[in-house]
Scaffold this active site. Structure first.
Site, PDB file in Angstrom:
ATOM      1  N   HIS A 237      19.966  43.905  19.242  1.00  0.00           N
ATOM      2  CA  HIS A 237      20.268  43.860  17.810  1.00  0.00           C
ATOM      3  C   HIS A 237      20.948  42.549  17.384  1.00  0.00           C
ATOM      4  O   HIS A 237      20.431  41.806  16.572  1.00  0.00           O
ATOM      5  CB  HIS A 237      21.203  45.023  17.436  1.00  0.00           C
ATOM      6  CG  HIS A 237      20.707  46.367  17.794  1.00  0.00           C
ATOM      7  ND1 HIS A 237      19.689  47.019  17.133  1.00  0.00           N
ATOM      8  CD2 HIS A 237      21.104  47.224  18.769  1.00  0.00           C
ATOM      9  CE1 HIS A 237      19.485  48.206  17.668  1.00  0.00           C
ATOM     10  NE2 HIS A 237      20.322  48.366  18.660  1.00  0.00           N
TER      11      HIS A 237
HETATM   12  O1  RIB Z   1      23.369  49.456  15.449  1.00  0.00           O
HETATM   13  C1  RIB Z   1      23.513  48.338  16.290  1.00  0.00           C
HETATM   14  C2  RIB Z   1      24.807  47.647  16.042  1.00  0.00           C
HETATM   15  O2  RIB Z   1      25.899  48.508  16.339  1.00  0.00           O
HETATM   16  C3  RIB Z   1      25.025  46.434  16.970  1.00  0.00           C
HETATM   17  O3  RIB Z   1      25.846  45.499  16.328  1.00  0.00           O
HETATM   18  C4  RIB Z   1      25.729  47.015  18.141  1.00  0.00           C
HETATM   19  O4  RIB Z   1      26.524  46.047  18.834  1.00  0.00           O
HETATM   20  C5  RIB Z   1      26.614  48.020  17.457  1.00  0.00           C
HETATM   21  O5  RIB Z   1      27.777  47.324  17.004  1.00  0.00           O
END
Ligand code: RIB
Ligand code: CA
Length: 308
Positions: A237
Site C-alpha cells: 500500500h
Molecule cells: O490500509 C492500508 C494502510 O493501513 C497502510 O498504510 C498500512 O500501513 C496501514 O497503515
C-alpha cells in the site's frame, strides 16, 4: 531538477517500511522529517520502528513522535498483518534518539520556516497532519499538496466500509479533505495493483545484497498473503504514495469530490468518492486510478537496491 520536499507521516508498519526506504532512496525527494503516529501498532512500536528503519538506511532525517491515538475515540491496531511489533517480528538494529518535540509542532515549524511549499505525505492515520492544519490554518499556503495512502472507492479492509487509515481517524481525514489544499489519494483499489507476490519478493531479494533491501524482504515475507486476493500476494500500500511522487507517469488519476462518513455506524470511516459528480460538489481530491504494476516493481527493485 528541483527536489520535491516532503514530510513523511507514517505508522511503521511493514508497508510503511517500503515507503520510507523508497523515499530515502529517491533523489527526486528531499525528506525533511519523518513523523510517526500510532496506527498499525501502538506508538511504542511505530516510533522505534521508524527510528530503526531511518538508521538502517543511513539517513539522518529527524524522526518525531506524534499522536498515539485518534482525535476522537479509541486507538485500534492491525497486528494481524504487521505483527505485534509492527515489522513482523523482524529485529532491526535500534535506531537513534527521537528528535526533540512532537510531530505536529515539528511539522508546523517546518512549514512556518519554509520559503517554498512542502508536500505532506500521510501513510498512516491522519491525526498528526490534521492537528497541524486545525491549529494553524495560516500555514495552509505552505502546503504544496497532501498525498495519502487512504480510503477506498468500494470495500474497505478494516471494515466492509472503511480502509484502515481512514477508519483509524476519520475526523482527521475529514480535516484534510476540507482544508482546500490538493489532496491525492492512493486508495485500496490502486494499491491492489501493487500486489507483491512470492515471485515479486524473490525477484526483489535477488536485486541486491544491501541490508535495507534484505530487511525489507525479510519483513514482507512475514506478511500474510491476503484473502482479498485469493492469497496470491499482499498489496504494498504505502510505497504507492511515494512512487506517485517519483514516477507519476506510472499512474492515471481522476479528480472528484470526496466526503468521509463520520457516523457511529457500520459505515464509519468510509471515503465516499463521487466518481460521476452526482452530488454536484467541487472536486476536492485527486484519486490515483491505475498503476503500471511492472513499472512499479521495476522502480522498487532499481531504487531499493541502491540503499546500503
Ligand atoms: O490500509 C492500508 C494502510 O493501513 C497502510 O498504510 C498500512 O500501513 C496501514 O497503515
Ligand atoms: Ca501505514
Amino acid at each position: 531538477m528541483s527536489r520535491i520536499r516532503i514530510i513523511l507521516d507514517c505508522d511503521p508498519g511493514t508497508d510503511d517500511a517500503f515507503a520510507l526506504m523508497l523515499a530515502f532512496a529517491a533523489p527526486e525527494l528531499e525528506v525533511l522529517a519523518v513523523t510517526v503516529a500510532g496506527g498499525n501498532v501502538g506508538l511504542e512500536h511505530t516510533m522505534p520502528n521508524a527510528l530503526a528503519l531511518t538508521a538502517l538506511a543511513g539517513s539522518t532525517v529527524p524522526v518525531f513522535a506524534g499522536a498515539d491515538r485518534p482525535l476522537l475515540g479509541a486507538f485500534t491496531s492491525e497486528t494481524a498483518v504487521h505483527g505485534d511489533d509492527g515489522l513482523g517480528g523482524i529485529r532491526l538494529p535500534p535506531g537513534g534518539a527521537p528528535a526533540p518535540g512532537v510531530a505536529a509542532d515539528a511539522i508546523r515549524d517546518l512549514l512556518r520556516r519554509a520559503d517554498t511549499p512542502i508536500t505532506l505525505v500521510g501513510i498512516g492515520p491522519a491525526t498528526n497532519l490534521a492537528l497541524v492544519l486545525m491549529t494553524e490554518p495560516a500555514l495552509l499556503p505552505k502546503v504544496e499538496r497532501i498525498v495519502l495512502m487512504s480510503g477506498a472507492w468500494a470495500e474497505g479492509n478494516a471494515t466492509p466500509a472503511a480502509e484502515f487509515n481512514a477508519l483509524s481517524d476519520p475526523e482527521a481525514l475529514a480535516v484534510l479533505v476540507s482544508c482546500g489544499r490538493p489532496v491525492v489519494f492512493a486508495t485500496l483499489e490502486l494499491t491492489a495493483q501493487a500486489l507483491a507476490t512470492p515471485a515479486h519478493l524473490a525477484r526483489l531479494r535477488a536485486a541486491g545484497s544491501g541490508r535495507c533491501l534484505q530487511a525489507l524482504c525479510d519483513i514482507q515475507a512475514t506478511v500474510p498473503l491476503s484473502r482479498r486476493f485469493d492469497r496470491k500476494g499482499a498489496a504494498l500500500h504505502d510505497p504507492c504514495a511515494i512512487a506517485w511522487l517519483i514516477r507519476p507517469d506510472l499512474f492515471t488519476t481522476r479528480d472528484c469530490h470526496v466526503e468521509i462518513d463520520l457516523g457511529p455506524g457500520p459505515g464509519r470511516g468510509r471515503t465516499l468518492f463521487d466518481r460521476w459528480g452526482r452530488l454536484g460538489k467541487a472536486a476536492n481530491a485527486t484519486v490515483l486510478e491505475t498503476l503500471n504494476p511492472q513499472g512499479f516493481f521495476d522502480l522498487l527493485e532499481e531504487r531499493l537496491a541502491r540503499l546500503p
